[in-house]
Scaffold this motif. Structure first.
Motif, PDB file in Angstrom:
ATOM      1  N   PRO A  36       0.843  -1.206   0.000  1.00 31.28           N
ATOM      2  CA  PRO A  36       0.000   0.000   0.000  1.00 31.28           C
ATOM      3  C   PRO A  36       0.879   1.258   0.000  1.00 31.28           C
ATOM      4  CG  PRO A  36       0.098  -0.946   2.201  1.00 31.28           C
ATOM      5  CD  PRO A  36       0.864  -1.881   1.310  1.00 31.28           C
ATOM      6  N   ILE A  37       0.538   2.199  -0.866  1.00 31.86           N
ATOM      7  CA  ILE A  37       1.254   3.467  -0.968  1.00 31.86           C
ATOM      8  C   ILE A  37       0.232   4.590  -0.879  1.00 31.86           C
ATOM      9  CG2 ILE A  37       2.629   4.954  -2.485  1.00 31.86           C
ATOM     10  CD1 ILE A  37       4.289   2.739  -1.526  1.00 31.86           C
ATOM     11  N   TRP A  38       0.618   5.704  -0.286  1.00 28.07           N
ATOM     12  CA  TRP A  38      -0.287   6.842  -0.207  1.00 28.07           C
ATOM     13  C   TRP A  38       0.486   8.146  -0.366  1.00 28.07           C
ATOM     14  CZ3 TRP A  38       0.951  10.355   3.487  1.00 28.07           C
ATOM     15  CH2 TRP A  38       1.700   9.904   4.583  1.00 28.07           C
ATOM     16  N   ALA A  39      -0.253   9.188  -0.693  1.00 27.50           N
ATOM     17  CA  ALA A  39       0.309  10.535  -0.766  1.00 27.50           C
ATOM     18  C   ALA A  39      -0.771  11.522  -0.360  1.00 27.50           C
ATOM     19  CB  ALA A  39       0.807  10.854  -2.166  1.00 27.50           C
ATOM     20  N   GLN A  40      -0.363  12.592   0.302  1.00 32.01           N
ATOM     21  CA  GLN A  40      -1.322  13.623   0.686  1.00 32.01           C
ATOM     22  C   GLN A  40      -1.899  14.288  -0.562  1.00 32.01           C
ATOM     23  OE1 GLN A  40       1.824  15.255   3.374  1.00 32.01           O
ATOM     24  NE2 GLN A  40       0.109  15.643   4.756  1.00 32.01           N
ATOM     25  N   TRP A 118      -8.066   4.782  -3.755  1.00 28.92           N
ATOM     26  CA  TRP A 118      -9.168   5.248  -2.919  1.00 28.92           C
ATOM     27  C   TRP A 118      -8.694   6.445  -2.103  1.00 28.92           C
ATOM     28  CZ3 TRP A 118      -6.052   1.243  -1.430  1.00 28.92           C
ATOM     29  CH2 TRP A 118      -5.589   1.203  -0.099  1.00 28.92           C
ATOM     30  N   ILE A 119      -9.634   7.248  -1.654  1.00 23.53           N
ATOM     31  CA  ILE A 119      -9.326   8.447  -0.875  1.00 23.53           C
ATOM     32  C   ILE A 119      -9.775   8.243   0.557  1.00 23.53           C
ATOM     33  CG2 ILE A 119      -9.822  10.899  -0.561  1.00 23.53           C
ATOM     34  CD1 ILE A 119     -10.164  11.115  -3.586  1.00 23.53           C
ATOM     35  N   GLN A 120      -8.884   8.576   1.486  1.00 24.26           N
ATOM     36  CA  GLN A 120      -9.218   8.472   2.908  1.00 24.26           C
ATOM     37  C   GLN A 120      -8.297   9.409   3.683  1.00 24.26           C
ATOM     38  OE1 GLN A 120      -8.413   4.702   4.850  1.00 24.26           O
ATOM     39  NE2 GLN A 120     -10.196   4.940   6.188  1.00 24.26           N
ATOM     40  N   ASN A 121      -8.876  10.150   4.632  1.00 31.97           N
ATOM     41  CA  ASN A 121      -8.105  11.052   5.490  1.00 31.97           C
ATOM     42  C   ASN A 121      -7.223  12.018   4.688  1.00 31.97           C
ATOM     43  OD1 ASN A 121      -9.179   9.743   7.767  1.00 31.97           O
ATOM     44  ND2 ASN A 121      -7.513   8.234   7.786  1.00 31.97           N
ATOM     45  N   ASN A 122      -7.807  12.596   3.643  1.00 32.41           N
ATOM     46  CA  ASN A 122      -7.110  13.570   2.793  1.00 32.41           C
ATOM     47  C   ASN A 122      -5.864  12.987   2.129  1.00 32.41           C
ATOM     48  OD1 ASN A 122      -7.178  16.256   1.726  1.00 32.41           O
ATOM     49  ND2 ASN A 122      -5.424  16.774   3.000  1.00 32.41           N
ATOM     50  N   ARG A 123      -5.936  11.684   1.857  1.00 33.96           N
ATOM     51  CA  ARG A 123      -4.825  11.017   1.178  1.00 33.96           C
ATOM     52  C   ARG A 123      -5.352  10.229  -0.013  1.00 33.96           C
ATOM     53  NH1 ARG A 123      -1.768   8.180   6.383  1.00 33.96           N
ATOM     54  NH2 ARG A 123      -1.092  10.116   7.413  1.00 33.96           N
ATOM     55  N   LEU A 124      -4.548  10.195  -1.062  1.00 32.31           N
ATOM     56  CA  LEU A 124      -4.807   9.302  -2.186  1.00 32.31           C
ATOM     57  C   LEU A 124      -4.021   8.023  -1.926  1.00 32.31           C
ATOM     58  CD1 LEU A 124      -5.919   8.636  -5.001  1.00 32.31           C
ATOM     59  CD2 LEU A 124      -3.897   9.764  -5.967  1.00 32.31           C
TER      60      LEU A 124
END
Length: 231
Positions: A36-40, A118-124
């Motif tokens: 899993p990877i995310w970015a603001q 998906w988007i969650q907590n202002n993160r992509l």
């Protein structure tokens, strides 16, 4: 409806309908890497990306994810070489760590896929996926079968630096892992330590007190330990 609006609707739909099944899936690391990877969603105000008024709504997080993914997967597939100089106040030596890819991963970075956003907590968020070749699978098993010690590190980097902050956090985690291992096997502080590492498990990235924090587990291949000849 323009392209941006269409893309936004797709992301919202994914966040609503795919999220439950996503959390039920298990990341993997051997034949098929899946992390899993995310970015603001928004760039930090001090970054140049925040000043670019022409970029699309999701350009910044997509760019960040496409930088973080190859960087981490390179460390999982081929690993990093390192040269570490511990600090020595009596000798006036500052701590220094240099890392580089064992094999340039740029030739394979286009084989990475980014799935199910998906988007969650202002993160992509998304799944970053890469299928190892047969030779790359054997390379992982070689690292794990040889008597290479396993070591763990946690590192920190400033969120004001964007991707560079994550890279700094990973470098800091490697430094922490090197020190953790060698303090148990070296009596006197050395001049330089060289070696190689392979990320052996799923990296985790978070934010704590305004800093990126990353946890990395490594296989460690010990190289040279250069001692001081005299004070």
């Amino acid at each position: 409806m323009n392209t941006k609006q269409t893309y936004k609707l797709i992301l919202i739909a994914l966040s609503l309908f795919l999220m439950p099944s996503l959390w039920a899936q298990t990341p993997s690391i051997i034949q098929r890497i899946r992390i899993p990877i995310w970015a603001q969603l928004d760039a930090y105000p001090e970054l140049a990306d925040a000043q670019d008024m022409e970029q699309g709504e999701y350009d910044y997080p997509v760019k960040s994810i496409r930088e973080v993914g190859p960087f981490l997967i390179s460390g999982m597939v081929y690993g990093w070489k390192f040269s570490y100089t511990p600090s020595d106040k009596l000798r006036g030596v500052e701590e220094y760590l240099e890392i580089e890819e064992i094999i340039d991963f740029s030739f394979a970075s286009n084989l990475i896929t980014y799935a199910q956003p998906w988007i969650q907590n202002n993160r992509l968020n998304c799944w970053c996926e890469y299928t190892r070749s047969e030779a790359e699978v054997q390379n992982y098993y070689l690292w794990s079968s040889i008597q290479n010690p396993v070591t763990h590190g946690r590192g920190y980097g400033s969120i004001t630096e964007g991707f560079d902050g994550i890279k700094s956090a990973a470098k800091d985690a490697l430094k922490d892992a090197i020190r953790s291992y060698y303090r148990s096997v070296i009596k006197n502080k050395p001049k330089e330590i060289t070696g190689q590492v392979l990320i052996r498990d799923i990296p985790t990235i978070g934010i704590v007190s305004g800093q990126y924090v990353i946890n990395l587990d490594f296989f460690l291949e010990c190289g040279k330990i250069v001692e001081y000849r005299a004070f």
